[in-house]
Design a protein around this motif. Structure first.
Motif, PDB file in Angstrom:
ATOM      1  N   CYS A 154     -13.090  15.448 -14.599  1.00  3.57           N
ATOM      2  CA  CYS A 154     -13.006  15.050 -13.188  1.00  3.57           C
ATOM      3  C   CYS A 154     -13.243  16.210 -12.225  1.00  3.57           C
ATOM      4  O   CYS A 154     -13.913  16.067 -11.207  1.00  3.57           O
ATOM      5  CB  CYS A 154     -11.621  14.462 -12.954  1.00  3.57           C
ATOM      6  SG  CYS A 154     -11.510  13.547 -11.457  1.00  3.57           S
ATOM      7  N   GLN A 179     -18.101  15.331  -5.849  1.00  2.00           N
ATOM      8  CA  GLN A 179     -17.332  14.793  -4.716  1.00  2.00           C
ATOM      9  C   GLN A 179     -15.858  15.193  -4.755  1.00  2.00           C
ATOM     10  O   GLN A 179     -15.153  15.065  -3.766  1.00  2.00           O
ATOM     11  CB  GLN A 179     -17.459  13.267  -4.623  1.00  2.00           C
ATOM     12  CG  GLN A 179     -16.787  12.466  -5.723  1.00  2.00           C
ATOM     13  CD  GLN A 179     -17.720  12.201  -6.901  1.00  2.00           C
ATOM     14  OE1 GLN A 179     -18.533  13.060  -7.244  1.00  2.00           O
ATOM     15  NE2 GLN A 179     -17.607  11.026  -7.496  1.00  2.00           N
ATOM     16  N   TYR A 180     -15.384  15.675  -5.934  1.00  2.00           N
ATOM     17  CA  TYR A 180     -13.959  16.036  -6.034  1.00  2.00           C
ATOM     18  C   TYR A 180     -13.755  17.521  -5.762  1.00  2.00           C
ATOM     19  O   TYR A 180     -13.460  18.296  -6.680  1.00  2.00           O
ATOM     20  CB  TYR A 180     -13.396  15.622  -7.404  1.00  2.00           C
ATOM     21  CG  TYR A 180     -13.320  14.126  -7.596  1.00  2.00           C
ATOM     22  CD1 TYR A 180     -12.926  13.298  -6.539  1.00  2.00           C
ATOM     23  CD2 TYR A 180     -13.642  13.528  -8.813  1.00  2.00           C
ATOM     24  CE1 TYR A 180     -12.862  11.917  -6.697  1.00  2.00           C
ATOM     25  CE2 TYR A 180     -13.580  12.143  -8.977  1.00  2.00           C
ATOM     26  CZ  TYR A 180     -13.193  11.348  -7.916  1.00  2.00           C
ATOM     27  OH  TYR A 180     -13.122   9.988  -8.060  1.00  2.00           O
ATOM     28  N   HIS A 183      -3.845  11.825   0.272  1.00  2.00           N
ATOM     29  CA  HIS A 183      -5.145  11.220   0.577  1.00  2.00           C
ATOM     30  C   HIS A 183      -5.543  10.343  -0.600  1.00  2.00           C
ATOM     31  O   HIS A 183      -5.444  10.756  -1.752  1.00  2.00           O
ATOM     32  CB  HIS A 183      -6.192  12.313   0.809  1.00  2.00           C
ATOM     33  CG  HIS A 183      -7.369  11.835   1.622  1.00  2.00           C
ATOM     34  ND1 HIS A 183      -8.280  10.920   1.147  1.00  2.00           N
ATOM     35  CD2 HIS A 183      -7.768  12.137   2.881  1.00  2.00           C
ATOM     36  CE1 HIS A 183      -9.200  10.689   2.076  1.00  2.00           C
ATOM     37  NE2 HIS A 183      -8.916  11.420   3.141  1.00  2.00           N
ATOM     38  N   SER A 184      -6.005   9.134  -0.300  1.00  2.00           N
ATOM     39  CA  SER A 184      -6.293   8.181  -1.386  1.00  2.00           C
ATOM     40  C   SER A 184      -7.461   8.629  -2.267  1.00  2.00           C
ATOM     41  O   SER A 184      -7.602   8.165  -3.397  1.00  2.00           O
ATOM     42  CB  SER A 184      -6.593   6.802  -0.787  1.00  2.00           C
ATOM     43  OG  SER A 184      -7.631   6.943   0.169  1.00  2.00           O
ATOM     44  N   ASP A 185      -8.324   9.524  -1.763  1.00  2.00           N
ATOM     45  CA  ASP A 185      -9.502   9.910  -2.551  1.00  2.00           C
ATOM     46  C   ASP A 185      -9.279  11.125  -3.451  1.00  2.00           C
ATOM     47  O   ASP A 185     -10.230  11.648  -4.035  1.00  2.00           O
ATOM     48  CB  ASP A 185     -10.685  10.229  -1.607  1.00  2.00           C
ATOM     49  CG  ASP A 185     -11.129   8.991  -0.849  1.00  2.00           C
ATOM     50  OD1 ASP A 185     -10.702   7.895  -1.251  1.00  2.00           O
ATOM     51  OD2 ASP A 185     -11.866   9.122   0.148  1.00  2.00           O
ATOM     52  N   ILE A 186      -8.033  11.593  -3.555  1.00  2.00           N
ATOM     53  CA  ILE A 186      -7.789  12.778  -4.387  1.00  2.00           C
ATOM     54  C   ILE A 186      -7.319  12.324  -5.777  1.00  2.00           C
ATOM     55  O   ILE A 186      -6.279  11.664  -5.900  1.00  2.00           O
ATOM     56  CB  ILE A 186      -6.731  13.699  -3.736  1.00  2.00           C
ATOM     57  CG1 ILE A 186      -7.266  14.252  -2.410  1.00  2.00           C
ATOM     58  CG2 ILE A 186      -6.357  14.848  -4.670  1.00  2.00           C
ATOM     59  CD1 ILE A 186      -6.274  15.060  -1.611  1.00  2.00           C
ATOM     60  N   PRO A 187      -8.080  12.666  -6.833  1.00  2.00           N
ATOM     61  CA  PRO A 187      -7.662  12.254  -8.186  1.00  2.00           C
ATOM     62  C   PRO A 187      -6.504  13.123  -8.700  1.00  2.00           C
ATOM     63  O   PRO A 187      -6.411  14.295  -8.352  1.00  2.00           O
ATOM     64  CB  PRO A 187      -8.923  12.497  -9.027  1.00  2.00           C
ATOM     65  CG  PRO A 187      -9.663  13.578  -8.313  1.00  2.00           C
ATOM     66  CD  PRO A 187      -9.344  13.429  -6.856  1.00  2.00           C
ATOM     67  N   VAL A 242     -10.750  15.087   3.307  1.00  2.00           N
ATOM     68  CA  VAL A 242      -9.998  15.100   2.047  1.00  2.00           C
ATOM     69  C   VAL A 242      -9.451  16.498   1.768  1.00  2.00           C
ATOM     70  O   VAL A 242      -8.346  16.664   1.260  1.00  2.00           O
ATOM     71  CB  VAL A 242     -10.921  14.674   0.870  1.00  2.00           C
ATOM     72  CG1 VAL A 242     -10.158  14.659  -0.439  1.00  2.00           C
ATOM     73  CG2 VAL A 242     -11.482  13.290   1.137  1.00  2.00           C
ATOM     74  N   ASP A 243     -10.250  17.526   2.117  1.00  2.00           N
ATOM     75  CA  ASP A 243      -9.855  18.889   1.762  1.00  2.00           C
ATOM     76  C   ASP A 243      -8.750  19.452   2.653  1.00  2.00           C
ATOM     77  O   ASP A 243      -8.095  20.430   2.294  1.00  2.00           O
ATOM     78  CB  ASP A 243     -11.075  19.833   1.832  1.00  2.00           C
ATOM     79  CG  ASP A 243     -12.142  19.443   0.812  1.00  2.00           C
ATOM     80  OD1 ASP A 243     -11.764  18.883  -0.233  1.00  2.00           O
ATOM     81  OD2 ASP A 243     -13.334  19.696   1.058  1.00  2.00           O
ATOM     82  N   TYR A 299     -16.864  16.938 -10.965  1.00  2.00           N
ATOM     83  CA  TYR A 299     -17.632  15.993 -10.142  1.00  2.00           C
ATOM     84  C   TYR A 299     -17.844  16.589  -8.747  1.00  2.00           C
ATOM     85  O   TYR A 299     -16.890  17.085  -8.142  1.00  2.00           O
ATOM     86  CB  TYR A 299     -16.876  14.654 -10.004  1.00  2.00           C
ATOM     87  CG  TYR A 299     -17.087  13.721 -11.160  1.00  2.00           C
ATOM     88  CD1 TYR A 299     -18.167  12.840 -11.168  1.00  2.00           C
ATOM     89  CD2 TYR A 299     -16.210  13.713 -12.247  1.00  2.00           C
ATOM     90  CE1 TYR A 299     -18.356  11.967 -12.232  1.00  2.00           C
ATOM     91  CE2 TYR A 299     -16.406  12.849 -13.319  1.00  2.00           C
ATOM     92  CZ  TYR A 299     -17.489  11.979 -13.298  1.00  2.00           C
ATOM     93  OH  TYR A 299     -17.682  11.121 -14.355  1.00  2.00           O
ATOM     94  N   ASP A 343     -10.817  11.358  11.060  1.00  2.00           N
ATOM     95  CA  ASP A 343     -10.146  12.168  10.040  1.00  2.00           C
ATOM     96  C   ASP A 343     -10.814  13.548   9.988  1.00  2.00           C
ATOM     97  O   ASP A 343     -11.505  13.878   9.018  1.00  2.00           O
ATOM     98  CB  ASP A 343     -10.250  11.452   8.677  1.00  2.00           C
ATOM     99  CG  ASP A 343      -9.501  12.210   7.585  1.00  2.00           C
ATOM    100  OD1 ASP A 343      -8.664  13.064   7.932  1.00  2.00           O
ATOM    101  OD2 ASP A 343      -9.759  11.954   6.399  1.00  2.00           O
TER     102      ASP A 343
END
Length: 769
Positions: free
Chosen positions: A101, A106-107, A43-47, A9-10, A104, A5
């Motif tokens: 959120c 990581q976000y 992407h599953s990790d994006i809130p 995420v970005d 954080y 990947d």
């Protein structure tokens, strides 16, 4: 370094992951400072947060994980302009142990959903808007082609979401707007094909008010989905209300009945039909996401947008004609589509083109309108071909496979104050919003920090080219922040009509090259650099007269190797490149031979099509367009990557070539003979049957995840279609040096230099003092 990947995420990849501090040092790096950004990939990790982002009051950047926060004073400091901003009351509970959120670490990418049920007392909040699809069908085709096109349209209408609205325009010598809301008798409005027509004239002739604006103030009762029932809903209806009418209309629709003289082309008014469709959409509420989906089966020969005369003795323009300025219709047609692009961008609407013809249809002229509105383009040989049928179906499908078509996107870029934006290459339009971060040098869509993307989907990618301000700050290192920041804020409407905002904030490090280049070298991304060079080369070929792409690429590569190679002056044998750069010369070698640079064997339409996709796809996909991947299958080993070289051909191997636009399954001579003898059908040769099947299965996996659907070519060694493979391979064995060739392998009949000769020349030129 295999990264499954690489975009992360970005969705951001950069040519250089650490940047030099000054403009002068950046120019010595040869490869520009650029980032490829995917604005909205899932992407599953994006809130997803149910409120609006907090924006800096000076530079409008959104609150992010790199903002400094004073929890006692309830203040946050913007990392871009250092402005101190007060938190609003609803952030009152914020503390070091109770972070929102978006703070954080990581976000670095977060998504915000704006409220969809607005306050009735505040009409500026429009209700949820429905997507609109206007199909524009060419009827100047042979009966068989029209049958294929009509069946694809019927299937599409059945797949449309319930809340969508549909309109239909057909065209041949004239353009016909079909009134779908009047079911008792089929009612059609006819527009003359030879005359340019303005949006106002279209609305007047159809009896529509301009852009429902006068009725938006309080949303009267008759307004359903933001449309006045009586007016626009004569032409635009939900699929459930008009599916029967449309299907019976399509059943009765015949090929254009206008007589065609012998030795002449059919009279086709593509330009007028698209103008009329754009004008019809102009009656929708502003902010409605809408697409014009054009199915075109030949060149425009009538009215605005004409690309060739009706006389068949005059061929459609070629690259040679464009180069010699001998294409009489070209500039006028481009100017027409440029004005159509402006109208569609103002309305926020998209133009998609599905062109299926053996001759050209004018993609080269329409490219400006497709690219500026973020439209899709598919080029196929026939409406019955899987390239068209499967791609067209994908546009309307739901679920995992869907393209995730979104509307009305807007991209804003914020950067640290030393950084300026030169422009973007890709599907967007500059909104000419000036600011301190706008560079004087313009590449692509520039002069702005805000862009409009009328249409975007989950695979859309843009290339942003950066510049540094010329002031030299290296003499005061203590006061300078070692990090710089970039923020990409994209607001858009999703397929359900919800408004979302995606904010991605990234940071990278400054490095002082005069002290050490080690960090710079390790921060180089070879794939991204190759793709960015391909995009810049393609853009220069379209916009700069007399530009020589091969020479420009060679000069840059020699400068690059002189700067970063390890060598003794004037001694080519001493030359070596750091592993971080070792693949880059090979990418450039393949780029020089690719369809983006060598245009002589492609039509202007094909070249325009390839370039639209090169500019829109992510780095992984675009790198495959520049340098195809090759996999080898044999009895004695599992499938494995093979060198993109003629030496990889072997009589007892099967090769799978992925060049993005086509997938080639190539059987070696012996394999083809065994298959023709039917060995795979005999129980004792089960292994051979499995070997034949493996590349076909892998090819289908690649095809399933790709839009437009690539062409599948299955061929044998020495067969006529083997050229699809041979054209992409490094010609290490040609008719000039065919003495030491292994039996069962192949040679290529070409005078092109091989990669080895290319690298020898490169080394010799790079080490010159």
């Amino acid at each position: 370094m295999a990264n499954s990947d690489p975009e992360g995420v970005d969705g951001v990849r950069m040519t250089w992951n650490v940047w030099p501090r000054t403009k002068l040092e950046a120019s010595k790096c040869v490869i520009p400072l650029a980032a490829s950004i995917a604005p909205i990939p899932p992407h599953s990790d994006i809130p997803t947060l149910p409120y609006a982002p907090l924006r800096c009051r000076t530079c409008s950047a959104a609150l992010n994980a790199y903002s400094r926060v004073d929890f006692l004073a309830k203040i946050w400091i913007c990392p871009f302009c250092y402005q101190r901003n007060q938190f609003p009351p609803h952030y009152a509970m914020i503390s070091e142990t109770n972070l929102p959120c978006e703070l954080y670490p990581q976000y670095t990418t977060v998504q915000y959903t704006l409220q969809t049920n607005p306050d009735p007392n505040n009409p500026s909040n429009a209700p949820q808007l429905q997507p609109v699809f206007v199909f524009v069908l060419d009827t100047c085709m042979i009966e068989e082609e029209l049958v294929f096109a009509k069946s694809a349209l019927k299937q599409a209408i059945g797949l449309l979401p319930e809340q969508a609205l549909v309109g239909f325009v057909s065209f041949g010598t004239q353009a016909h707007v079909h009134e779908l809301g009047f079911t008792e008798i089929l009612k059609v409005y006819v527009f003359k094909g030879s005359k340019e027509i303005s949006k106002e004239q279209v609305l007047e002739q159809l009896g529509l008010p301009a852009a429902g604006r006068r009725s938006t103030a309080g949303y009267p009762k008759g307004l359903q989905n933001g449309f006045t029932n009586t007016v626009v809903n004569r032409f635009l209806l939900p699929p459930s209300d008009c599916e029967f009418t449309l299907n019976s209309l399509l059943d009765e629709l015949q090929t254009d009945q206008w007589p065609v003289q012998a030795g002449h082309r059919a009279s086709r008014c593509t330009g007028v039909a698209l103008s009329v469709a754009a004008g019809l959409l102009g009656a929708c509420l502003p902010g409605t996401g809408a697409r014009i989906i054009a199915l075109v089966g030949g060149p425009c020969t009538e009215g605005p947008g004409t690309i060739v005369s009706k006389d068949l003795s005059e061929p459609v323009r070629s690259h040679k004609d464009l180069f010699k300025d001998a294409a009489p219709y070209f500039k006028k047609a481009v100017k027409f589509y440029d004005s159509l692009a402006k109208q569609l961008v103002d309305q926020g609407h998209v133009l998609d083109l599905f062109a299926s013809a053996l001759d050209q249809v004018g993609v080269a002229e329409m490219k400006v309108a497709i690219e500026r509105t973020g439209g899709l383009v598919v080029l196929a040989e026939s409406f019955g071909h899987s390239v068209f049928k499967d791609s067209f179906k994908l546009v309307f499908e739901d679920g995992e496979q869907s393209l995730g078509l979104c509307f009305n996107g807007m991209l804003e870029i914020s950067c640290s104050k030393e950084i300026k934006v030169q422009g973007i290459i890709g599907p967007c339009t500059s909104l000419e919003k000036k600011g301190p971060n706008v560079s004087d040098m313009v590449i692509g869509e520039g002069n702005t920090t805000t862009w409009k993307m009328c249409g975007l989907d989950k695979s859309t990618c843009l290339t942003v080219i950066f510049d540094l301000s010329s002031t030299d700050q290296s003499n005061v290192p203590e006061t300078v922040n070692p990090q710089f920041y970039l923020q990409f804020l994209t607001s858009y409407q999703d397929p359900e009509g919800k408004t979302l905002i995606r904010v991605t904030t990234v940071t990278r490090q400054w490095v002082d090259i005069s002290v050490s280049t080690e960090e710079l070298i390790h921060g180089f991304d070879q794939e991204t650099a190759a793709v960015v060079m391909a995009r810049i080369t393609s853009l220069k070929m379209e916009t700069e007269e007399g530009f020589d792409p091969t020479r420009w690429l060679d000069r840059n590569l020699i400068r690059f190797c002189s700067k970063f190679g390890n060598y003794r002056e004037n001694d080519p044998s001493s030359f070596s490149l750091n592993p971080c750069f070792s693949l880059f010369p090979q990418f450039i070698f393949n780029l020089r031979r690719s369809q983006f640079v060598q245009v002589f064997n492609n039509s202007p339409d094909e070249t325009a099509y390839f370039r639209v996709l090169l500019n829109k796809e992510n780095i992984t996909n675009a790198a495959v367009m520049v340098q195809p991947s090759l996999i080898s299958y044999s009895f004695n080993s599992p499938p494995q990557p093979a060198l993109l070289d003629v030496a990889s051909i072997s009589a007892d191997h099967i090769l799978l070539l992925d060049s993005y636009f086509s997938i080639v399954v190539f059987h070696g001579m012996t394999i083809a003979q065994w298959r023709n003898m039917g060995f795979q059908n005999q129980p004792e040769h089960q292994a051979f049957a499995l070997l034949l099947e493996a590349p076909q299965v892998d090819a289908q996996i690649i095809i399933r995840d790709r839009f437009p659907v690539p062409r599948l070519v299955v061929c044998d060694q020495h067969g006529s279609q083997a050229r699809f493979l041979l054209a992409k391979l490094n010609p290490s064995a040609t008719y000039n040096n065919a003495t030491d060739i292994a039996s069962g392998s192949d040679i290529i009949f070409t005078d092109d230099v091989s990669l080895q000769v290319f690298c020898e020349h490169l080394q010799r030129l790079a080490v010159q003092s």
